[in-house]
Design an enzyme around this catalytic site. Structure first.
Site, PDB file in Angstrom:
ATOM      1  N   CYS A   2       0.869  -1.175   0.000  1.00 51.98           N
ATOM      2  CA  CYS A   2       0.000   0.000   0.000  1.00 51.98           C
ATOM      3  C   CYS A   2       0.905   1.224   0.000  1.00 51.98           C
ATOM      4  CB  CYS A   2      -0.917   0.001   1.221  1.00 51.98           C
ATOM      5  SG  CYS A   2      -2.002   1.445   1.317  1.00 51.98           S
ATOM      6  N   GLU A 106      -4.384   0.872  -5.791  1.00 50.43           N
ATOM      7  CA  GLU A 106      -3.546  -0.259  -6.150  1.00 50.43           C
ATOM      8  C   GLU A 106      -3.572  -0.420  -7.663  1.00 50.43           C
ATOM      9  OE1 GLU A 106      -0.776  -1.877  -5.685  1.00 50.43           O
ATOM     10  OE2 GLU A 106      -1.532  -2.100  -3.621  1.00 50.43           O
TER      11      GLU A 106
END
Length: 225
Positions: A2, A106
């Site tokens: 992340c 993402e």
């Protein structure tokens, strides 16, 4: 991993909703659609669970020689927290924190290309990632507070996009994660994937890997999900 996420809410609103005090730095912090490594972002630490402060994204251990190491420590794998010397002392010594967010980004590999996605919760406007934090002192004696976001294996939604996802805590888990009386081994049981049916994901047109991109609202562009 992340490496990019957002928190577009005014912290004054969060302060009222969650009954948290704001540090002076937090009062001056501006909402961001694209929080990148090294930037300041809102956290709540185990030291002061009623206070929201802003720390630097990317953990710099107290023993580091240079804060640039933080770029390599933006995430901590949940499966090895109690094995890694950089993270184990933070878990054991209650250097745990909550990282405020309203979505994260993402990239899904599609051949040679990567398609960016925005991921958020269907039933919660804001939420907290599980994190770890540390204080580092630079050569001039200035304190540099920083944090890492804990990641885990993906749920059924995320596995279509990436092989890791950040640990998102429920309200009850948030309290446990900051509780100094919890057994560190028991805390590892909290670090699971958030339920896929409580999350949403959609493609975005702008590439959030460019940290200069922060004047565009990804909520404006959605696709079927």
């Amino acid at each position: 991993m992340c490496g990019r996420y957002s928190e577009k809410n005014d912290l004054k609103k969060i302060e009222d909703q969650m009954k948290l005090r704001l540090s002076e730095k937090a009062k001056n912090w501006k909402p961001s659609f694209n929080i990148a490594p090294s930037q300041l972002a809102p956290v709540v630490t185990s030291d002061e669970p009623d206070l929201m402060d802003v720390f630097h994204f990317g953990l710099v251990p107290h023993w580091a020689k240079d804060k640039k190491v933080g770029y390599k420590m933006i995430n901590a794998r949940s499966e090895t927290l109690l094995e890694k010397p950089s993270f184990k002392p933070l878990v054991v010594n209650n250097k745990r924190c909550l990282v405020l967010a309203d979505s994260f980004f993402e990239w899904k590999k599609e051949g040679k290309e990567k398609q960016p996605f925005r991921i958020l919760l269907a039933d919660r406007e804001v939420f907290f990632f599980a994190g770890l934090w540390s204080s580092w002192k630079d050569p001039d004696g200035e304190i540099y507070n920083s944090y890492s976001i804990i990641t885990t294996s993906p749920n059924k939604l995320m596995e279509k996009i990436h092989d890791r996802m950040p640990v998102i805590l429920t309200r009850e888990e948030e309290k446990l994660w900051l509780d100094p009386d919890q057994n560190p081994k028991d805390l590892l049981k909290l670090l699971n994937a958030y339920p896929a049916d409580s999350m949403e994901a959609y493609e975005i047109e702008h590439d959030a890997s460019n940290k200069k991109w922060n004047d565009y609202n990804p909520c404006e562009i959605q696709c079927d999900h």
